[in-house]
Design an enzyme around this catalytic site. Structure first.
Site, PDB file in Angstrom:
ATOM      1  N   PRO A 229       8.223   8.772  44.666  1.00 27.40           N
ATOM      2  CA  PRO A 229       7.061   8.025  45.175  1.00 27.40           C
ATOM      3  C   PRO A 229       5.818   8.040  44.276  1.00 27.40           C
ATOM      4  CG  PRO A 229       7.211  10.124  46.279  1.00 27.40           C
ATOM      5  CD  PRO A 229       8.414  10.037  45.378  1.00 27.40           C
ATOM      6  N   CYS A 230       5.905   7.351  43.142  1.00 27.95           N
ATOM      7  CA  CYS A 230       4.791   7.340  42.191  1.00 27.95           C
ATOM      8  C   CYS A 230       3.538   6.672  42.758  1.00 27.95           C
ATOM      9  CB  CYS A 230       5.211   6.692  40.878  1.00 27.95           C
ATOM     10  SG  CYS A 230       5.932   5.053  41.042  1.00 27.95           S
ATOM     11  N   HIS A 231       3.679   5.883  43.817  1.00 26.31           N
ATOM     12  CA  HIS A 231       2.507   5.262  44.441  1.00 26.31           C
ATOM     13  C   HIS A 231       1.588   6.305  45.078  1.00 26.31           C
ATOM     14  CE1 HIS A 231       5.428   5.613  47.701  1.00 26.31           C
ATOM     15  NE2 HIS A 231       4.408   5.561  48.559  1.00 26.31           N
TER      16      HIS A 231
END
Length: 175
Positions: free
Chosen positions: A134-136
């Protein structure tokens, strides 16, 4: 490797896999053709295996606003160097609705070099399976939104964070 395209409330996403797990995930794009271009050289699957169908169903539910945990999804990160894998492993432990900065993620991954936050930023830009890794949820220093290289760029990042109940600064509620 095979891939499959699917439609969400935010557009067309895609997923590719090998026998060892998911190799690539494409966040929703504006149209099917744009999403398909990201999987050149791979064969589009006519029938995805049940574990891939389950991830697609979860992704569709996530983009409809459901609280989904992707941390147990099997990934095939063969070919990813150990440095980036350490960053990705640390990030997979960040739960739905939580955020941290690039610098904080570097510390959790055990990276203490002076340019650690920048190294994390490079790893985020090269993330082959956003949403699942989950780089967001990674923000710039001071809790600012920071960049995002997926389709829709920072607006997509804002939308994904908003789905998780996270609003940055004076961000309008986009949903």
């Amino acid at each position: 490797m095979q891939y499959h395209l699917f439609e969400t409330k935010l557009g067309f996403g895609g997923i590719a896999w090998s026998d060892d797990g998911i190799t690539r995930f494409r966040l929703p794009d504006r149209d099917r053709a744009s999403a398909a271009r990201q999987f050149k050289g791979k064969t589009e699957s006519q029938s995805s295996p049940p574990h891939i169908v389950a991830v697609i169903d979860e992704a569709e539910r996530y983009f409809s606003g459901a609280r989904i945990d992707f941390s147990a999804v099997e990934l095939d990160l063969n070919g990813i160097d150990p440095f980036r894998r350490a960053i990705y492993d640390a990030l997979r432990k960040v739960s739905f609705g939580e955020t941290l900065t690039y610098g904080e993620l570097a510390k959790r991954a055990g990276i203490s070099a002076p340019q650690a936050a920048q190294d994390v930023g490079v790893a985020m830009a090269r993330n082959p399976v956003p949403l699942i890794i989950p780089c967001h949820r990674v923000l710039a220093a001071g809790g600012k939104l920071g960049g995002f290289s997926a389709p829709g760029q920072s607006e997509t990042k804002q939308r994904m964070l908003a789905l998780e109940g996270v609003f940055i600064g004076n961000q309008p509620r986009l949903l």
